[in-house]
Design a protein around this motif. Structure first.
Motif, PDB file in Angstrom:
ATOM      1  N   HIS A  75      77.261  36.243  30.196  1.00  0.00           N
ATOM      2  CA  HIS A  75      76.237  36.545  29.191  1.00  0.00           C
ATOM      3  C   HIS A  75      74.959  36.959  29.903  1.00  0.00           C
ATOM      4  O   HIS A  75      74.467  36.245  30.786  1.00  0.00           O
ATOM      5  CB  HIS A  75      75.971  35.318  28.318  1.00  0.00           C
ATOM      6  CG  HIS A  75      74.839  35.502  27.343  1.00  0.00           C
ATOM      7  ND1 HIS A  75      75.018  35.990  26.068  1.00  0.00           N
ATOM      8  CD2 HIS A  75      73.510  35.247  27.468  1.00  0.00           C
ATOM      9  CE1 HIS A  75      73.859  36.036  25.448  1.00  0.00           C
ATOM     10  NE2 HIS A  75      72.921  35.595  26.275  1.00  0.00           N
ATOM     11  N   THR A  91      70.869  37.859  29.922  1.00  0.00           N
ATOM     12  CA  THR A  91      69.638  37.531  29.216  1.00  0.00           C
ATOM     13  C   THR A  91      68.442  37.852  30.108  1.00  0.00           C
ATOM     14  O   THR A  91      68.591  38.129  31.299  1.00  0.00           O
ATOM     15  CB  THR A  91      69.618  36.041  28.814  1.00  0.00           C
ATOM     16  OG1 THR A  91      68.486  35.794  27.954  1.00  0.00           O
ATOM     17  CG2 THR A  91      69.499  35.148  30.038  1.00  0.00           C
ATOM     18  N   HIS A  92      67.243  37.827  29.525  1.00  0.00           N
ATOM     19  CA  HIS A  92      66.021  38.023  30.310  1.00  0.00           C
ATOM     20  C   HIS A  92      65.703  36.731  31.051  1.00  0.00           C
ATOM     21  O   HIS A  92      65.918  35.630  30.527  1.00  0.00           O
ATOM     22  CB  HIS A  92      64.859  38.400  29.388  1.00  0.00           C
ATOM     23  CG  HIS A  92      63.682  38.975  30.112  1.00  0.00           C
ATOM     24  ND1 HIS A  92      62.784  38.190  30.806  1.00  0.00           N
ATOM     25  CD2 HIS A  92      63.262  40.267  30.271  1.00  0.00           C
ATOM     26  CE1 HIS A  92      61.857  38.957  31.340  1.00  0.00           C
ATOM     27  NE2 HIS A  92      62.120  40.220  31.043  1.00  0.00           N
ATOM     28  N   ASN A 136      64.008  33.779  29.434  1.00  0.00           N
ATOM     29  CA  ASN A 136      64.738  32.989  28.433  1.00  0.00           C
ATOM     30  C   ASN A 136      65.784  32.075  29.060  1.00  0.00           C
ATOM     31  O   ASN A 136      66.330  31.198  28.388  1.00  0.00           O
ATOM     32  CB  ASN A 136      65.450  33.916  27.441  1.00  0.00           C
ATOM     33  CG  ASN A 136      64.491  34.811  26.683  1.00  0.00           C
ATOM     34  OD1 ASN A 136      63.368  34.411  26.381  1.00  0.00           O
ATOM     35  ND2 ASN A 136      64.923  36.027  26.374  1.00  0.00           N
ATOM     36  N   ALA A 137      66.071  32.285  30.341  1.00  0.00           N
ATOM     37  CA  ALA A 137      67.207  31.628  30.976  1.00  0.00           C
ATOM     38  C   ALA A 137      67.103  30.106  31.002  1.00  0.00           C
ATOM     39  O   ALA A 137      68.065  29.400  30.675  1.00  0.00           O
ATOM     40  CB  ALA A 137      67.386  32.174  32.390  1.00  0.00           C
ATOM     41  N   ILE A 147      67.760  28.427  27.641  1.00  0.00           N
ATOM     42  CA  ILE A 147      69.176  28.448  27.255  1.00  0.00           C
ATOM     43  C   ILE A 147      69.927  27.321  27.945  1.00  0.00           C
ATOM     44  O   ILE A 147      70.729  26.612  27.324  1.00  0.00           O
ATOM     45  CB  ILE A 147      69.803  29.811  27.604  1.00  0.00           C
ATOM     46  CG1 ILE A 147      69.227  30.907  26.703  1.00  0.00           C
ATOM     47  CG2 ILE A 147      71.323  29.757  27.459  1.00  0.00           C
ATOM     48  CD1 ILE A 147      69.689  32.308  27.059  1.00  0.00           C
ATOM     49  N   PHE A 176      72.353  27.962  23.573  1.00  0.00           N
ATOM     50  CA  PHE A 176      72.180  29.314  23.039  1.00  0.00           C
ATOM     51  C   PHE A 176      71.725  29.289  21.582  1.00  0.00           C
ATOM     52  O   PHE A 176      72.087  28.393  20.823  1.00  0.00           O
ATOM     53  CB  PHE A 176      73.502  30.087  23.115  1.00  0.00           C
ATOM     54  CG  PHE A 176      73.890  30.506  24.502  1.00  0.00           C
ATOM     55  CD1 PHE A 176      73.423  31.692  25.038  1.00  0.00           C
ATOM     56  CD2 PHE A 176      74.716  29.708  25.270  1.00  0.00           C
ATOM     57  CE1 PHE A 176      73.780  32.088  26.316  1.00  0.00           C
ATOM     58  CE2 PHE A 176      75.091  30.090  26.552  1.00  0.00           C
ATOM     59  CZ  PHE A 176      74.614  31.279  27.073  1.00  0.00           C
ATOM     60  N   SER A 228      72.591  35.064  17.627  1.00  0.00           N
ATOM     61  CA  SER A 228      71.881  36.227  17.094  1.00  0.00           C
ATOM     62  C   SER A 228      72.127  36.316  15.597  1.00  0.00           C
ATOM     63  O   SER A 228      73.148  35.857  15.086  1.00  0.00           O
ATOM     64  CB  SER A 228      72.376  37.500  17.775  1.00  0.00           C
ATOM     65  OG  SER A 228      73.737  37.720  17.476  1.00  0.00           O
ATOM     66  N   TYR A 264      72.986  43.891  29.410  1.00  0.00           N
ATOM     67  CA  TYR A 264      72.134  43.209  28.429  1.00  0.00           C
ATOM     68  C   TYR A 264      71.148  42.304  29.140  1.00  0.00           C
ATOM     69  O   TYR A 264      71.449  41.767  30.213  1.00  0.00           O
ATOM     70  CB  TYR A 264      73.005  42.389  27.465  1.00  0.00           C
ATOM     71  CG  TYR A 264      73.773  43.243  26.491  1.00  0.00           C
ATOM     72  CD1 TYR A 264      73.210  43.623  25.283  1.00  0.00           C
ATOM     73  CD2 TYR A 264      75.050  43.701  26.795  1.00  0.00           C
ATOM     74  CE1 TYR A 264      73.903  44.409  24.379  1.00  0.00           C
ATOM     75  CE2 TYR A 264      75.758  44.495  25.906  1.00  0.00           C
ATOM     76  CZ  TYR A 264      75.175  44.847  24.705  1.00  0.00           C
ATOM     77  OH  TYR A 264      75.868  45.641  23.828  1.00  0.00           O
ATOM     78  N   PRO A 265      69.979  42.082  28.520  1.00  0.00           N
ATOM     79  CA  PRO A 265      69.483  42.724  27.303  1.00  0.00           C
ATOM     80  C   PRO A 265      69.205  44.218  27.522  1.00  0.00           C
ATOM     81  O   PRO A 265      68.933  44.634  28.640  1.00  0.00           O
ATOM     82  CB  PRO A 265      68.191  41.980  26.984  1.00  0.00           C
ATOM     83  CG  PRO A 265      68.037  40.933  28.007  1.00  0.00           C
ATOM     84  CD  PRO A 265      69.036  41.117  29.070  1.00  0.00           C
ATOM     85  N   ARG A 275      66.757  40.623  34.831  1.00  0.00           N
ATOM     86  CA  ARG A 275      67.980  40.226  34.138  1.00  0.00           C
ATOM     87  C   ARG A 275      68.679  39.081  34.867  1.00  0.00           C
ATOM     88  O   ARG A 275      68.783  39.055  36.083  1.00  0.00           O
ATOM     89  CB  ARG A 275      68.941  41.420  34.020  1.00  0.00           C
ATOM     90  CG  ARG A 275      70.225  41.128  33.257  1.00  0.00           C
ATOM     91  CD  ARG A 275      71.068  42.382  33.095  1.00  0.00           C
ATOM     92  NE  ARG A 275      70.443  43.309  32.151  1.00  0.00           N
ATOM     93  CZ  ARG A 275      70.067  44.542  32.437  1.00  0.00           C
ATOM     94  NH1 ARG A 275      70.244  45.006  33.659  1.00  0.00           N
ATOM     95  NH2 ARG A 275      69.517  45.312  31.523  1.00  0.00           N
TER      96      ARG A 275
END
Length: 208
Positions: free
Chosen positions: A34, A36-37, A40-41, A44, A49, A52, A73-74, A82
């Motif tokens: 997965h 993510t930025h 945000n890690a 999470i 999580f 969405s 992603y993102p 990332r």
């Protein structure tokens, strides 16, 4: 004279991997990824999580067994910002989304499914998991910022120590990194005197 050894390497793969096009089986656990930025890690890892609100497969947490898919992603995220998580995913009841089931593309959960699976017929393989508790972050598959990566790995270890299984606290062995209910017995290598755990997959003794 007793036989002594000072190194070993095992080749067993404890995780379950799927071949391209192979459908996840009900109630099995698989390794997925997965993206993510990096801002945000940590949240999470600490809090789990947040599904969405929508997407190609409707609401849920999106992941993929294909690392290349997660690396995209993102969207519109700089590569250095990332982070890609390595996950253990308990898929539960899986619905394959193809030309025969497009009517369930975003409503699969309402029909009793836990995960929607989109095969790699167009683009790369993708999964959507309804319940975020089915996903566990077990590692960092990609992060170019070494400081951030180290911090996130420490959080994963701390989180693992707080998890419970069958009502008992799990701890993580500092030598083999496995989660365990009972403390592992750590000893010294006969040759190089480094600390080793019998549950390690590999120990290379550098003493000639």
């Amino acid at each position: 004279m007793p036989i002594q050894f000072s190194g070993w390497q095992t080749y067993c793969d404890k995780s379950k991997h799927l071949k391209p096009g192979q459908q996840p089986k009900k109630s099995h656990g698989y390794i997925m990824f997965h993206g993510t930025h990096k801002t945000n890690a940590s949240a999470i890892i600490s809090s789990g999580f947040k599904p969405s609100a929508g997407g190609k497969l409707g609401p849920g947490v999106y992941c993929s067994r294909d690392m290349n898919k997660a690396m995209s992603y993102p969207l519109l995220c700089a590569p250095n910002d990332r982070v890609v998580f390595k996950l253990r995913v308990r898929v539960g009841k899986v619905k394959r989304i193809d030309s025969q089931s497009m009517n369930l593309q975003t409503t699969w959960h309402q029909h009793g499914y836990d995960t929607a699976w989109l095969p790699a017929t167009v683009g790369l393989e993708e999964d959507c998991v309804w319940d975020p508790k089915r996903l566990t972050v077990i590692g960092i598959a990609h992060c170019t910022d070494t400081s951030t990566k180290s911090s996130l790995q420490s959080l994963i270890m701390q989180k693992g120590q707080l998890q419970k299984q069958d009502g008992k606290n799990l701890s993580q062995c500092k030598v083999c990194d496995q989660q365990t209910l009972d403390k592992h017995t750590v000893e010294k290598c006969w040759s190089c005197k480094a600390y080793i755990c019998p549950f390690m997959d590999k120990h290379v003794c550098h003493k000639s």
